[in-house]
Design a protein around this motif. Structure first.
Motif, short mmCIF file in Angstrom:
data_model
loop_
_atom_site.label_atom_id
_atom_site.label_comp_id
_atom_site.label_asym_id
_atom_site.label_seq_id
_atom_site.Cartn_x
_atom_site.Cartn_y
_atom_site.Cartn_z
N THR A 1 0.82 -1.19 0.25
CA THR A 1 0.03 0.01 0.20
C THR A 1 1.05 1.11 -0.14
N ALA A 2 1.88 1.31 0.80
CA ALA A 2 2.82 2.52 0.83
C ALA A 2 3.37 2.55 -0.46
N LEU A 3 3.54 1.60 -1.11
CA LEU A 3 4.63 1.42 -2.37
C LEU A 3 3.68 1.98 -3.61
N ALA A 4 2.36 1.25 -3.76
CA ALA A 4 1.72 1.44 -4.98
C ALA A 4 0.11 1.78 -4.56
N GLY A 5 -0.13 2.07 -3.36
CA GLY A 5 -1.60 2.61 -2.96
C GLY A 5 -2.51 1.06 -3.07
N ARG A 6 -3.70 1.17 -3.55
CA ARG A 6 -4.69 0.22 -3.53
C ARG A 6 -4.46 -1.02 -4.48
N LEU A 7 -3.20 -1.71 -4.39
CA LEU A 7 -3.05 -2.66 -5.24
C LEU A 7 -4.09 -3.90 -5.06
N TRP A 8 -4.28 -4.19 -3.91
CA TRP A 8 -4.72 -5.20 -3.15
C TRP A 8 -6.26 -5.00 -3.45
N CYS A 9 -6.93 -3.97 -3.41
CA CYS A 9 -8.18 -3.67 -3.57
C CYS A 9 -8.75 -3.89 -5.08
N GLY A 10 -7.92 -3.34 -5.91
CA GLY A 10 -8.00 -3.45 -7.35
C GLY A 10 -7.92 -4.80 -8.19
N TYR A 11 -7.08 -5.60 -7.47
CA TYR A 11 -6.69 -6.78 -8.34
C TYR A 11 -6.77 -8.05 -7.55
#
Lengths: 83, 474
Positions: B106-116
Motif C-alpha cells: 500500500t505504501a509503495l503502490a496504493g490500493r493494489l490489493w483492492c483493485g486486483y
C-alpha cells in the motif's frame, strides 16, 4: 449528517461478525469442544457443530455489544429543532 | 495530498430505475465493460486467484488432501506440514506477515490489493461478467431495469439469478471443502448424506457470496472494509495513486475531433464521462482521490482509449504520485517503504526460522492431583504424573524418556518402549521414586526429557515439580 440504514445495520452486524470469528478461533484453539462437552447432555454434538454454535453465540454477544454502543452514542440532548 | 472527499457527489451513472432494496437511498451502479492493459491484469488476477481457490482443495498430497484445515480433527494440513492447535503461534506469525505485506504494498503502490486481489473485487468481477452474459452491456442492463415486468424480463432476471446462485453454491461447497475433505463433501451432496453442519456452512457461505458480489458490491468497500478507512495513514505524496491530471484536462468540454481545443480555451478532457461509467464504485475520479476509489484503473484504460481516438497523449488519468503531478521528484525508496520492507523481511525470516526448527513433538506433564506424594513400603517418596506425548509428525516415532533434577531419581512406567503412531497423542502414567535423604526441599524442580531413539535432535524437555516431606522431619 444522515447515516444510511445499510451503514447502521453493517455497523452492528459486521464488526461483531469479525470479532466473533477471532473469538471463536482463539477459544477453540485453547479448548477442545469434544473435551468440554464430554460429560454433558451435548456429548453427541460433533466438533463442527460445537464450533458453529460457539461462533453464533459469540456473534450474539458481540452484536449485542455493538448494538448497545450504537444505542448509547446517540446524543442525549435532543435539540428542539431536531427532526 | 488530497483528502478523500467524503462529500463527493454520488454516482452520476445511476440507472433511472435503480434498485430499491432495503437500503432505500442506494442506487445501483452499472459499470461499463472496459478493455486495456489494467483490465487484462485484473482478469489475470481473477483467473489465477479463483483458479487457486477452486483448485487447491482438489490437490492431493501423500494420499490426503494437500490443503485441509481439518477442523473436526483439529489438525491443519498444508502440503508437507501438519499444524496442531499447539502451533497457534505460527498462525499468528503468518497473519502478521500478511498484514505487513499489505502495508508494504500500500505504501509503495496504493490500493493494489483492492483493485486486483481482494476477494470482494474478484468475485464481484465474476458476478458482473455473468450479469453481462445474460443481460447484455451496460445500456441493455439499464434499459431492462427500466422496462416493465413482462415474460422476457422475468426470464432474463431468473436466468441471471440462477447462474449467480449456482456459482455461489459451488463457491460455498469449495469453502467447506477446505475444512472437511472435499471429496466427502461432494459425495455427501450427491447422495444427500452430507452432515447438517456442513450443509449449513455451504448455505451460509453461498449466501454471503451471493449477497456481497451480487448486491452489496461497492457498498462492501465503502461501508464494511476497515482497510478503506485507514489506508490513508499508509499513503504519502510518493504513493502510487490513480489520478486525473487536472492541469492537463481542465477546462473540460466537448469538441469535435480535430477541433483546435486551444482556440476554444479547453484542456484535454472531452467530458465524455466514460471514466465515470466504467467505475465499479460509481465515482468521478476527476474530483480527486476519494476513499471509494478501489484503484482498479478501469478509468485509466477507458480514458487512454479516448485519448488515442482524439490523438492526444495518453495518461490524462494515470497511475502517478502526488509529487509527480506537482512536478516534484518522486522517491520510491523512502523511510516508510524501507521500514515496512525491513520489518516484513525480518518477520518472514523469523517465520522461516521458526518453521525450519519446529519440532513435531510435544510433551505435557500433568501431576496427579489426588495425592501430593506417597510413601512406599520401601520407605521411598513417590510422585505420580501423567505425560501427554504428542507426535505431530506424519510418521510414527519411538522415544526414550529420562528425568533429571534429583540424585538417584527412579523412573517407573508400565512399558519399555514409547511408540507413538503418526499424528497421535499418547497418555503415559509414570511414577517417580526417590529416597527422602536425597530431597533437599519440600518441592524440587525436575525435568522430563523425551528423545527420539533414532534422531537425537528430536528432543523436548518439560519442567515439573517433585513434592515430598520437609527435609529433616524424618
Amino acid at each position: 449528517m444522515r447515516i444510511p440504514v445499510i451503514q447502521k445495520i453493517i455497523a452492528i452486524l459486521w464488526p461483531s461478525f469479525l470479532m466473533a470469528g477471532v473469538a471463536t478461533a482463539l477459544f477453540f484453539t485453547a479448548f477442545d469442544p469434544a473435551l468440554i462437552l464430554a460429560h454433558t447432555a451435548f456429548a453427541d454434538i460433533p466438533r463442527l457443530g460445537a464450533y458453529t454454535v460457539g461462533f453464533f453465540l459469540f456473534w450474539l454477544l458481540t452484536a449485542s455489544t455493538c448494538l448497545l454502543t450504537c444505542y448509547f452514542q446517540r446524543p442525549c440532548d435532543r435539540a428542539p429543532d431536531a427532526s | 495530498m488530497n483528502k478523500p472527499e467524503s462529500t463527493a457527489p454520488r454516482p452520476t451513472n445511476q440507472g433511472a430505475g435503480a434498485d430499491q432494496g432495503m437500503y432505500a437511498k442506494h442506487q445501483k451502479v452499472y459499470p461499463r465493460e472496459v478493455h486495456g492493459v489494467f483490465a487484462f491484469w485484473r482478469s489475470t488476477g481473477v483467473f489465477v486467484l479463483l483458479g487457486l481457490y477452486y483448485g487447491l482443495p482438489w490437490l492431493r498430497w501423500d494420499g490426503r488432501q494437500a490443503v485441509l484445515l481439518d477442523l473436526p480433527e483439529r489438525k491443519f494440513h498444508i502440503f508437507a506440514l501438519t499444524f496442531w492447535p499447539q502451533d497457534f503461534f505460527y498462525l499468528a506469525l503468518i497473519l502478521i506477515v500478511a498484514a505487513l505485506t499489505l502495508f508494504f504494498f500500500t505504501a509503495l503502490a496504493g490500493r493494489l490489493w483492492c483493485g486486483y486481489a481482494c476477494p470482494q473485487t474478484v468475485w464481484t468481477e465474476v458476478f458482473l461478467r455473468i450479469e453481462r452474459l445474460v443481460e447484455g452491456d451496460r445500456a441493455r442492463q439499464m434499459t431492462l431495469a427500466d422496462a416493465p415486468w413482462g415474460a422476457r424480463k422475468v426470464l432474463i432476471k431468473a436466468a441471471k439469478q440462477t447462474l449467480w446462485l449456482v456459482f455461489a453454491a459451488y463457491t460455498g461447497l469449495t469453502f467447506v471443502g477446505y475444512f472437511t475433505p472435499i471429496l466427502e463433501v461432494a459425495r455427501g451432496l450427491l447422495d444427500f448424506s452430507l452432515g447438517p453442519w456442513e450443509t449449513f456452512w455451504i448455505a451460509f457461505y453461498s449466501l454471503a457470496t451471493y449477497g456481497n458480489a451480487g448486491f452489496l458490491r461497492e457498498q462492501v468497500c465503502i461501508y464494511m472494509c476497515p482497510y478503506a478507512r485507514f489506508q490513508s495513514a499508509m499513503f504519502d505524496k510518493n504513493t502510487l495513486i490513480i489520478s486525473y491530471d487536472r492541469a492537463r484536462g481542465e477546462p473540460r468540454g466537448s469538441r469535435r475531433r480535430g477541433d483546435d481545443y486551444r482556440a476554444k480555451g479547453l484542456g484535454h478532457c472531452i467530458d465524455c464521462t466514460l471514466c465515470v461509467q466504467v467505475c465499479p464504485t460509481g465515482i468521478d475520479i476527476r474530483h480527486g482521490l476519494q476513499y471509494q476509489c478501489i484503484g482498479c484503473a478501469a478509468c485509466v484504460d477507458v480514458c487512454d482509449q479516448v485519448m488515442e481516438k482524439m490523438q492526444y497523449p495518453k495518461g490524462l488519468i494515470r497511475y502517478t504520485t502526488e509529487n509527480a503531478l506537482l512536478g516534484k521528484a518522486v522517491r520510491i525508496l523512502r523511510p516508510r517503504v524501507l521500514f515496512y520492507g525491513a520489518l516484513l523481511l525480518a518477520m518472514v525470516a523469523g517465520l522461516g526460522y521458526a518453521l525450519a526448527t519446529r519440532l513435531p513433538l510435544e510433551l505435557d506433564v500433568i501431576r496427579d492431583r489426588n495425592a501430593l506424594f506417597r510413601e512406599t513400603d520401601g520407605g521411598l517418596i513417590e510422585n505420580v504424573y501423567t505425560l501427554k506425548i504428542l507426535n505431530m509428525d506424519d510418521v510414527p516415532h519411538s522415544y526414550r524418556l529420562t528425568v533429571q533434577g534429583i540424585a538417584n531419581l527412579q523412573l517407573h512406567m508400565h512399558r519399555d518402549r514409547i511408540d507413538v503412531p503418526a499424528g497421535e497423542v499418547m497418555e503415559l502414567p509414570v511414577r517417580l521414586q526417590v529416597d527422602p535423604g536425597d530431597l533437599s526441599a519440600r518441592s524440587s524442580k525436575i525435568a522430563f526429557t523425551l528423545r527420539d531413539r533414532d534422531d537425537p535432535a528430536l528432543t523436548v524437555t518439560e519442567d515439573a515439580r517433585f513434592l515430598g516431606p520437609a527435609p529433616g522431619t524424618r
